[in-house]
Scaffold this motif. Structure first.
Motif, short mmCIF file in Angstrom:
data_model
loop_
_atom_site.label_atom_id
_atom_site.label_comp_id
_atom_site.label_asym_id
_atom_site.label_seq_id
_atom_site.Cartn_x
_atom_site.Cartn_y
_atom_site.Cartn_z
N ARG A 116 0.85 -1.19 0.00
CA ARG A 116 0.00 0.00 0.00
C ARG A 116 0.88 1.24 0.00
O ARG A 116 1.94 1.25 0.58
CB ARG A 116 -0.88 0.01 1.24
CG ARG A 116 -1.96 -1.05 1.19
CD ARG A 116 -2.70 -1.09 2.52
NE ARG A 116 -3.77 -2.04 2.60
CZ ARG A 116 -3.66 -3.34 2.53
NH1 ARG A 116 -2.49 -3.88 2.34
NH2 ARG A 116 -4.69 -4.12 2.64
N ARG A 117 0.37 2.26 -0.64
CA ARG A 117 1.07 3.54 -0.62
C ARG A 117 0.74 4.27 0.67
O ARG A 117 -0.41 4.23 1.13
CB ARG A 117 0.64 4.41 -1.81
CG ARG A 117 1.23 3.95 -3.11
CD ARG A 117 0.92 4.95 -4.17
NE ARG A 117 -0.32 4.49 -4.82
CZ ARG A 117 -1.10 5.23 -5.54
NH1 ARG A 117 -0.83 6.50 -5.72
NH2 ARG A 117 -2.17 4.74 -6.10
N PRO A 118 1.71 4.95 1.25
CA PRO A 118 1.38 5.73 2.45
C PRO A 118 0.43 6.86 2.10
O PRO A 118 0.46 7.40 0.98
CB PRO A 118 2.73 6.26 2.93
CG PRO A 118 3.70 6.00 1.85
CD PRO A 118 3.10 5.02 0.89
N ARG A 119 -0.40 7.22 3.03
CA ARG A 119 -1.36 8.30 2.80
C ARG A 119 -0.63 9.63 2.69
O ARG A 119 0.32 9.90 3.42
CB ARG A 119 -2.37 8.38 3.93
CG ARG A 119 -3.30 7.22 3.92
CD ARG A 119 -4.36 7.45 4.94
NE ARG A 119 -5.33 6.36 4.86
CZ ARG A 119 -6.47 6.37 5.48
NH1 ARG A 119 -6.81 7.38 6.24
NH2 ARG A 119 -7.29 5.36 5.36
N GLN A 120 -1.11 10.46 1.79
CA GLN A 120 -0.56 11.80 1.62
C GLN A 120 -1.12 12.71 2.71
O GLN A 120 -2.31 12.69 2.98
CB GLN A 120 -0.94 12.37 0.25
CG GLN A 120 -0.41 11.57 -0.91
CD GLN A 120 1.06 11.84 -1.13
OE1 GLN A 120 1.55 12.91 -0.83
NE2 GLN A 120 1.76 10.84 -1.65
N GLN A 121 -0.25 13.48 3.32
CA GLN A 121 -0.71 14.44 4.32
C GLN A 121 -1.25 15.68 3.61
O GLN A 121 -0.60 16.25 2.75
CB GLN A 121 0.44 14.84 5.25
CG GLN A 121 0.90 13.76 6.16
CD GLN A 121 -0.14 13.45 7.22
OE1 GLN A 121 -0.89 14.31 7.63
NE2 GLN A 121 -0.17 12.19 7.64
N SER A 122 -2.44 16.07 3.94
CA SER A 122 -3.06 17.22 3.34
C SER A 122 -2.53 18.49 4.02
O SER A 122 -2.39 18.55 5.24
CB SER A 122 -4.56 17.14 3.49
OG SER A 122 -5.17 18.29 2.98
#
Length: 65
Positions: A55-61
Motif C-alpha cells: 500500500r502507498r502511504p497516505r498523503q498528508q493534506s
C-alpha cells in the motif's frame, strides 16, 4: 470471552472455522460441498493476499478543514 481476547483472536478464529468446514466438506461432501470447499479454502488465501498487498502511504493534506 473477554472483549480483548475477542478483538485479538476474533478474525483468526473465524478464518479457522471457515477453513475447517471447507476441509471437512472437501473430504466428505459432494456437489454443493465441493463448491463450499473451494470457497472456504480460498478465504485464507484471499485474506493473506489482501494483507500482503503493498500500500502507498497516505498523503498528508496541507489544507485545514
Amino acid at each position: 470471552m473477554s472483549r480483548a481476547v475477542l478483538q485479538l483472536w476474533g478474525w483468526p478464529l473465524a478464518i479457522f472455522l471457515v477453513s475447517a468446514t471447507g476441509l471437512a466438506s472437501a473430504l466428505v461432501a459432494d456437489g454443493w460441498g465441493d463448491a463450499w470447499s473451494w470457497f472456504a479454502l480460498a478465504v485464507p488465501v484471499a485474506v493473506s493476499g489482501w494483507c500482503a498487498w503493498p500500500r502507498r502511504p497516505r498523503q498528508q493534506s496541507t489544507e485545514r478543514r
